[in-house]
Write a protein that holds these residues in place. Structure first.
Motif, PDB file in Angstrom:
ATOM      1  N   ILE A  62      17.759  34.830  28.796  1.00  0.00           N
ATOM      2  CA  ILE A  62      17.584  33.381  28.821  1.00  0.00           C
ATOM      3  C   ILE A  62      17.155  32.872  27.454  1.00  0.00           C
ATOM      4  N   GLU A  63      16.312  33.609  26.746  1.00  0.00           N
ATOM      5  CA  GLU A  63      15.816  33.151  25.445  1.00  0.00           C
ATOM      6  C   GLU A  63      16.949  33.002  24.435  1.00  0.00           C
ATOM      7  N   LYS A  64      17.900  33.928  24.451  1.00  0.00           N
ATOM      8  CA  LYS A  64      19.018  33.881  23.501  1.00  0.00           C
ATOM      9  C   LYS A  64      20.231  33.135  24.056  1.00  0.00           C
ATOM     10  N   ASN A  65      20.097  32.577  25.274  1.00  0.00           N
ATOM     11  CA  ASN A  65      21.197  31.845  25.902  1.00  0.00           C
ATOM     12  C   ASN A  65      22.441  32.725  26.035  1.00  0.00           C
ATOM     13  N   ARG A  66      22.222  33.952  26.523  1.00  0.00           N
ATOM     14  CA  ARG A  66      23.322  34.883  26.766  1.00  0.00           C
ATOM     15  C   ARG A  66      23.265  35.288  28.240  1.00  0.00           C
ATOM     16  N   TRP A  67      24.235  34.769  28.995  1.00  0.00           N
ATOM     17  CA  TRP A  67      24.281  35.005  30.426  1.00  0.00           C
ATOM     18  C   TRP A  67      25.447  35.945  30.735  1.00  0.00           C
ATOM     19  N   HIS A  68      25.207  36.858  31.645  1.00  0.00           N
ATOM     20  CA  HIS A  68      26.236  37.844  31.988  1.00  0.00           C
ATOM     21  C   HIS A  68      26.721  37.701  33.434  1.00  0.00           C
ATOM     22  N   TYR A  69      26.016  36.942  34.227  1.00  0.00           N
ATOM     23  CA  TYR A  69      26.437  36.661  35.596  1.00  0.00           C
ATOM     24  C   TYR A  69      25.809  35.344  36.028  1.00  0.00           C
ATOM     25  N   ARG A  70      26.369  34.736  37.095  1.00  0.00           N
ATOM     26  CA  ARG A  70      25.897  33.434  37.553  1.00  0.00           C
ATOM     27  C   ARG A  70      24.601  33.578  38.345  1.00  0.00           C
ATOM     28  N   ASP A  71      23.531  33.111  37.761  1.00  0.00           N
ATOM     29  CA  ASP A  71      22.244  33.018  38.455  1.00  0.00           C
ATOM     30  C   ASP A  71      21.927  31.526  38.527  1.00  0.00           C
ATOM     31  N   LEU A  72      22.349  30.887  39.602  1.00  0.00           N
ATOM     32  CA  LEU A  72      22.272  29.427  39.679  1.00  0.00           C
ATOM     33  C   LEU A  72      20.836  28.920  39.627  1.00  0.00           C
ATOM     34  N   GLU A  73      19.922  29.614  40.251  1.00  0.00           N
ATOM     35  CA  GLU A  73      18.532  29.164  40.234  1.00  0.00           C
ATOM     36  C   GLU A  73      17.982  29.169  38.811  1.00  0.00           C
ATOM     37  N   ALA A  74      18.227  30.248  38.063  1.00  0.00           N
ATOM     38  CA  ALA A  74      17.733  30.327  36.682  1.00  0.00           C
ATOM     39  C   ALA A  74      18.443  29.316  35.784  1.00  0.00           C
ATOM     40  N   MET A  75      19.745  29.163  35.967  1.00  0.00           N
ATOM     41  CA  MET A  75      20.499  28.200  35.153  1.00  0.00           C
ATOM     42  C   MET A  75      20.028  26.776  35.421  1.00  0.00           C
ATOM     43  N   ALA A  76      19.782  26.465  36.683  1.00  0.00           N
ATOM     44  CA  ALA A  76      19.318  25.127  37.041  1.00  0.00           C
ATOM     45  C   ALA A  76      17.935  24.859  36.453  1.00  0.00           C
ATOM     46  N   LYS A  77      17.086  25.871  36.452  1.00  0.00           N
ATOM     47  CA  LYS A  77      15.739  25.705  35.912  1.00  0.00           C
ATOM     48  C   LYS A  77      15.770  25.441  34.413  1.00  0.00           C
ATOM     49  N   VAL A  78      16.648  26.123  33.688  1.00  0.00           N
ATOM     50  CA  VAL A  78      16.743  25.960  32.234  1.00  0.00           C
ATOM     51  C   VAL A  78      17.306  24.597  31.865  1.00  0.00           C
ATOM     52  N   SER A  98      46.443  46.314  27.043  1.00  0.00           N
ATOM     53  CA  SER A  98      46.597  44.901  26.708  1.00  0.00           C
ATOM     54  C   SER A  98      45.422  44.508  25.828  1.00  0.00           C
ATOM     55  N   ASN A  99      45.579  43.424  25.103  1.00  0.00           N
ATOM     56  CA  ASN A  99      44.536  42.982  24.174  1.00  0.00           C
ATOM     57  C   ASN A  99      44.164  41.527  24.457  1.00  0.00           C
ATOM     58  N   PRO A 100      43.490  41.272  25.588  1.00  0.00           N
ATOM     59  CA  PRO A 100      43.069  39.901  25.856  1.00  0.00           C
ATOM     60  C   PRO A 100      41.994  39.461  24.883  1.00  0.00           C
ATOM     61  N   GLU A 101      42.030  38.185  24.518  1.00  0.00           N
ATOM     62  CA  GLU A 101      41.059  37.667  23.561  1.00  0.00           C
ATOM     63  C   GLU A 101      39.681  37.615  24.199  1.00  0.00           C
ATOM     64  N   ASN A 102      38.686  38.032  23.423  1.00  0.00           N
ATOM     65  CA  ASN A 102      37.319  38.079  23.905  1.00  0.00           C
ATOM     66  C   ASN A 102      36.600  36.786  23.549  1.00  0.00           C
ATOM     67  N   GLY A 103      35.766  36.295  24.464  1.00  0.00           N
ATOM     68  CA  GLY A 103      35.029  35.068  24.213  1.00  0.00           C
ATOM     69  C   GLY A 103      33.975  34.831  25.272  1.00  0.00           C
ATOM     70  N   ALA A 104      33.813  33.567  25.667  1.00  0.00           N
ATOM     71  CA  ALA A 104      32.776  33.195  26.631  1.00  0.00           C
ATOM     72  C   ALA A 104      33.236  32.009  27.457  1.00  0.00           C
ATOM     73  N   ASN A 105      32.582  31.812  28.590  1.00  0.00           N
ATOM     74  CA  ASN A 105      32.760  30.612  29.390  1.00  0.00           C
ATOM     75  C   ASN A 105      31.615  29.649  29.088  1.00  0.00           C
ATOM     76  N   VAL A 106      31.950  28.390  28.864  1.00  0.00           N
ATOM     77  CA  VAL A 106      30.963  27.378  28.505  1.00  0.00           C
ATOM     78  C   VAL A 106      30.521  26.636  29.761  1.00  0.00           C
ATOM     79  N   ILE A 107      29.225  26.710  30.068  1.00  0.00           N
ATOM     80  CA  ILE A 107      28.660  26.039  31.233  1.00  0.00           C
ATOM     81  C   ILE A 107      27.882  24.822  30.734  1.00  0.00           C
ATOM     82  N   THR A 108      28.270  23.633  31.198  1.00  0.00           N
ATOM     83  CA  THR A 108      27.669  22.391  30.700  1.00  0.00           C
ATOM     84  C   THR A 108      27.120  21.560  31.856  1.00  0.00           C
ATOM     85  N   PRO A 109      25.876  21.067  31.747  1.00  0.00           N
ATOM     86  CA  PRO A 109      25.350  20.156  32.772  1.00  0.00           C
ATOM     87  C   PRO A 109      26.214  18.891  32.843  1.00  0.00           C
TER      88      PRO A 109
END
Length: 302
Positions: free
Chosen positions: A225-241, A157-168
């Motif tokens: 974190i510097e390039k804003n590329r996240w590969h898994y949910r790290d809530l503590e780090a995301m909350a700090k940023v 299968s050929n699912p479209e590649n992209g990202a999930n947008v996390i917004t405060p």
């Protein structure tokens, strides 16, 4: 000491072994005078031929081998039965998660202990987004149950590649900022300026499911974190940023707006490969049981 040797009585044809000088009886021998006299210094007793001892040892080894090999089918049977119980437990867990996702949304709580009990439970909040602090979890493919059902039998299968947008998201009724996974965007729409129509500024209601922090899996890269590329949910780090609370929800599909991220990206993916293990272990049990029966019961060489 006496010399060790094997003597044989000519008449009785019985084998004797020399055991020492201290004797309890003396065999009779014929002297030159014709009289019988006792032979001192040796003591003889009957002994078993070597062939009988070897046969007994081989018999004992055969018994040990026979019952030792029986442990193989018994062990595989136990493992198969254990997998049956594991499969039942996994199916019950999947059913519980499905019922949670289908439940009516409730107001979000800020109690950390209660939040742990609310994972995969729909909640509702009201407030507005802060699009200036978007985070991106990637790579991600679009969660589309209808497409996945259509392609279930295909090899590729050929699912479209992209990202999930996390917004405060600032919750006006709670007075805190949380993190909301607005959903999927294709790679070409990753930058906010490419989807300005979907950047909602008004106060809105958002419904989604509570998610907890996750640990990095093997072969998954570290978050950059510097390039804003996240590969898994790290809530503590995301909350700090972002300056938000470590509270995370996946917005449902109804939150989708034209030109914006596609909501409903909650994937309930629990590995359920127990049926394969059941077939494997029970298959090994049947095969090894048959081999054991042919060798030790029917006495047929393998």
């Amino acid at each position: 000491m006496a010399t060790w040797r094997l003597l044989r009585e000519p008449r009785a044809q019985v084998s004797y072994c020399v055991v020492g000088r201290a004797c309890f009886g003396y065999p009779l021998t014929k002297a030159r005078s014709g009289l019988l006299q006792r032979t001192k210094g040796v003591c003889l007793r009957p002994c078993r031929p070597r062939s009988s001892a070897a046969a007994a040892d081989a018999s004992e080894e055969g018994v040990l081998l026979k019952w030792g090999l029986l442990l193989v089918p018994l062990t595989t049977f136990c493992l198969g039965t254990w997998q049956v119980q594991r499969r039942k437990w996994k199916l019950d867990l999947i059913a519980q998660l499905a019922s949670r996702l289908a439940a009516e949304p409730i107001p979000l709580t800020l109690d950390p202990m209660e939040l742990k009990e609310l994972e995969y439970r729909p909640v509702k909040v009201r407030g507005h987004f802060d699009h200036s602090k978007e985070l991106y979890i990637l790579p991600r493919s679009l969660v589309d149950p209808e497409r996945e059902a259509r392609e279930a039998g295909r090899l590729t299968s050929n699912p479209e590649n992209g990202a999930n947008v996390i917004t405060p998201f600032y919750c006006t009724d709670l007075g805190v900022t949380i993190l909301v996974n607005r959903g999927f965007v294709p790679k070409k729409k990753l930058k906010p300026e490419t989807r300005l129509k979907g950047q909602i500024e008004d106060e809105i209601d958002v419904t989604g499911v509570v998610r907890m922090s996750e640990t990095r899996k093997p072969f998954v890269p570290e978050n950059n974190i510097e390039k804003n590329r996240w590969h898994y949910r790290d809530l503590e780090a995301m909350a700090k940023v972002t300056g938000a609370e470590p509270i995370f929800i996946d917005a449902d599909f109804r939150s989708t707006v034209p030109g914006g991220p596609i909501g409903g990206q909650t994937r309930v993916s629990l590995r359920n490969e127990h049926m394969q293990y059941i077939i494997t272990w029970y298959g090994l049990c049947a095969a090894t049981s048959f081999m054991w029966y042919r060798k030790f019961i029917q006495k047929i060489p393998l």
